[in-house]
Write a protein that holds these residues in place. Structure first.
Motif, PDB file in Angstrom:
ATOM      1  N   LEU A 194     108.357 -65.288 -52.019  1.00 59.98           N
ATOM      2  CA  LEU A 194     109.502 -66.145 -51.718  1.00 59.98           C
ATOM      3  C   LEU A 194     109.903 -67.031 -52.897  1.00 59.98           C
ATOM      4  O   LEU A 194     110.946 -67.679 -52.851  1.00 59.98           O
ATOM      5  CB  LEU A 194     109.188 -67.029 -50.499  1.00 59.98           C
ATOM      6  N   LEU A 195     109.094 -67.057 -53.938  1.00 61.52           N
ATOM      7  CA  LEU A 195     109.354 -67.940 -55.078  1.00 61.52           C
ATOM      8  C   LEU A 195     110.738 -67.729 -55.673  1.00 61.52           C
ATOM      9  O   LEU A 195     111.482 -68.687 -55.894  1.00 61.52           O
ATOM     10  CB  LEU A 195     108.298 -67.735 -56.168  1.00 61.52           C
ATOM     11  N   GLU A 196     111.077 -66.496 -55.937  1.00 67.43           N
ATOM     12  CA  GLU A 196     112.354 -66.220 -56.590  1.00 67.43           C
ATOM     13  C   GLU A 196     113.545 -66.605 -55.715  1.00 67.43           C
ATOM     14  O   GLU A 196     114.516 -67.186 -56.197  1.00 67.43           O
ATOM     15  CB  GLU A 196     112.446 -64.745 -56.974  1.00 67.43           C
ATOM     16  N   CYS A 215     115.438 -75.119 -47.471  1.00 67.95           N
ATOM     17  CA  CYS A 215     114.221 -75.545 -46.771  1.00 67.95           C
ATOM     18  C   CYS A 215     113.710 -74.476 -45.809  1.00 67.95           C
ATOM     19  O   CYS A 215     112.505 -74.396 -45.549  1.00 67.95           O
ATOM     20  CB  CYS A 215     114.455 -76.860 -46.031  1.00 67.95           C
ATOM     21  N   ALA A 216     114.599 -73.631 -45.313  1.00 65.26           N
ATOM     22  CA  ALA A 216     114.175 -72.566 -44.398  1.00 65.26           C
ATOM     23  C   ALA A 216     113.196 -71.618 -45.086  1.00 65.26           C
ATOM     24  O   ALA A 216     112.205 -71.190 -44.490  1.00 65.26           O
ATOM     25  CB  ALA A 216     115.386 -71.791 -43.881  1.00 65.26           C
ATOM     26  N   ARG A 217     113.442 -71.301 -46.350  1.00 59.19           N
ATOM     27  CA  ARG A 217     112.524 -70.430 -47.104  1.00 59.19           C
ATOM     28  C   ARG A 217     111.202 -71.138 -47.382  1.00 59.19           C
ATOM     29  O   ARG A 217     110.143 -70.526 -47.351  1.00 59.19           O
ATOM     30  CB  ARG A 217     113.154 -70.014 -48.428  1.00 59.19           C
ATOM     31  N   ILE A 218     111.272 -72.425 -47.658  1.00 57.36           N
ATOM     32  CA  ILE A 218     110.050 -73.190 -47.920  1.00 57.36           C
ATOM     33  C   ILE A 218     109.211 -73.266 -46.649  1.00 57.36           C
ATOM     34  O   ILE A 218     107.991 -73.075 -46.688  1.00 57.36           O
ATOM     35  CB  ILE A 218     110.386 -74.590 -48.466  1.00 57.36           C
ATOM     36  N   VAL A 219     109.850 -73.484 -45.521  1.00 58.32           N
ATOM     37  CA  VAL A 219     109.146 -73.493 -44.241  1.00 58.32           C
ATOM     38  C   VAL A 219     108.515 -72.137 -43.976  1.00 58.32           C
ATOM     39  O   VAL A 219     107.374 -72.041 -43.519  1.00 58.32           O
ATOM     40  CB  VAL A 219     110.089 -73.913 -43.087  1.00 58.32           C
ATOM     41  N   GLN A 220     109.232 -71.087 -44.293  1.00 60.35           N
ATOM     42  CA  GLN A 220     108.706 -69.728 -44.125  1.00 60.35           C
ATOM     43  C   GLN A 220     107.428 -69.555 -44.951  1.00 60.35           C
ATOM     44  O   GLN A 220     106.446 -68.988 -44.478  1.00 60.35           O
ATOM     45  CB  GLN A 220     109.768 -68.721 -44.553  1.00 60.35           C
ATOM     46  N   ALA A 221     107.419 -70.062 -46.172  1.00 58.94           N
ATOM     47  CA  ALA A 221     106.231 -69.977 -47.032  1.00 58.94           C
ATOM     48  C   ALA A 221     105.082 -70.797 -46.459  1.00 58.94           C
ATOM     49  O   ALA A 221     103.918 -70.383 -46.531  1.00 58.94           O
ATOM     50  CB  ALA A 221     106.567 -70.462 -48.439  1.00 58.94           C
ATOM     51  N   ASN A 245     103.718 -68.941 -43.306  1.00 57.00           N
ATOM     52  CA  ASN A 245     103.072 -67.674 -43.633  1.00 57.00           C
ATOM     53  C   ASN A 245     102.707 -67.706 -45.113  1.00 57.00           C
ATOM     54  O   ASN A 245     103.405 -67.150 -45.960  1.00 57.00           O
ATOM     55  CB  ASN A 245     103.998 -66.498 -43.310  1.00 57.00           C
ATOM     56  N   PHE A 246     101.596 -68.375 -45.411  1.00 57.71           N
ATOM     57  CA  PHE A 246     101.188 -68.666 -46.780  1.00 57.71           C
ATOM     58  C   PHE A 246     101.066 -67.411 -47.641  1.00 57.71           C
ATOM     59  O   PHE A 246     101.345 -67.447 -48.829  1.00 57.71           O
ATOM     60  CB  PHE A 246      99.864 -69.442 -46.748  1.00 57.71           C
ATOM     61  N   GLU A 247     100.664 -66.307 -47.047  1.00 57.40           N
ATOM     62  CA  GLU A 247     100.507 -65.059 -47.804  1.00 57.40           C
ATOM     63  C   GLU A 247     101.840 -64.556 -48.369  1.00 57.40           C
ATOM     64  O   GLU A 247     101.868 -63.795 -49.329  1.00 57.40           O
ATOM     65  CB  GLU A 247      99.879 -63.970 -46.922  1.00 57.40           C
ATOM     66  N   GLU A 248     102.947 -64.970 -47.785  1.00 56.97           N
ATOM     67  CA  GLU A 248     104.271 -64.552 -48.249  1.00 56.97           C
ATOM     68  C   GLU A 248     104.802 -65.433 -49.380  1.00 56.97           C
ATOM     69  O   GLU A 248     105.806 -65.094 -49.999  1.00 56.97           O
ATOM     70  CB  GLU A 248     105.268 -64.572 -47.085  1.00 56.97           C
ATOM     71  N   PHE A 249     104.151 -66.548 -49.648  1.00 55.30           N
ATOM     72  CA  PHE A 249     104.653 -67.506 -50.631  1.00 55.30           C
ATOM     73  C   PHE A 249     104.984 -66.870 -51.987  1.00 55.30           C
ATOM     74  O   PHE A 249     106.071 -67.119 -52.522  1.00 55.30           O
ATOM     75  CB  PHE A 249     103.676 -68.676 -50.783  1.00 55.30           C
ATOM     76  N   PRO A 250     104.101 -66.044 -52.565  1.00 57.36           N
ATOM     77  CA  PRO A 250     104.440 -65.465 -53.879  1.00 57.36           C
ATOM     78  C   PRO A 250     105.732 -64.648 -53.866  1.00 57.36           C
ATOM     79  O   PRO A 250     106.441 -64.591 -54.873  1.00 57.36           O
ATOM     80  CB  PRO A 250     103.242 -64.562 -54.194  1.00 57.36           C
TER      81      PRO A 250
END
Length: 106
Positions: free
Chosen positions: A33-35, A17-23, A26-31
């Motif tokens: 963080l997918l992997e 969930c920490a990575r999902i919260v990060q996405a 900071n929406f621009e980082e979402f692509p």
């Protein structure tokens, strides 16, 4: 809003969930963080995978409920949750089976 709380519901948050919260923050980082989200989720047991899926569903429902408060944030929240749910589980739980199929539960 507290994204981790929405994802976790009434339980302790899963580490992924920490990575999902990060996405979400900071929406621009979402692509990018997918992997890492996919890899972390692939190591979860069945119970934790269910918790993660319902966290993503909860995020989508929360976005729908609060969409008029901040439309951009709600759209981003729903997008992140639905993309992750499709990648991790193949379809959206709220949409049921693909067209022509029967929805089964339990």
């Amino acid at each position: 809003m507290n994204y981790a709380e929405i994802l976790a519901g009434r339980e302790d948050p899963l580490p992924v969930c920490a990575r999902i919260v990060q996405a979400l923050e900071n929406f621009e980082e979402f692509p990018f963080l997918l992997e890492s989200v996919y890899r972390e989720a692939s190591e979860l047991d069945d119970d934790d995978l269910d918790r993660l899926r319902f966290g993503l569903v909860r995020l989508q429902v929360y976005a729908d409920i609060h969409r008029y408060e901040n439309m951009e944030a709600a759209q981003q929240m729903k997008y992140v949750a639905s993309v992750l749910e499709r990648i991790l589980f193949g379809r959206l739980l709220l949409e049921g089976e693909e067209a022509g199929g029967k929805q089964q539960c339990c």
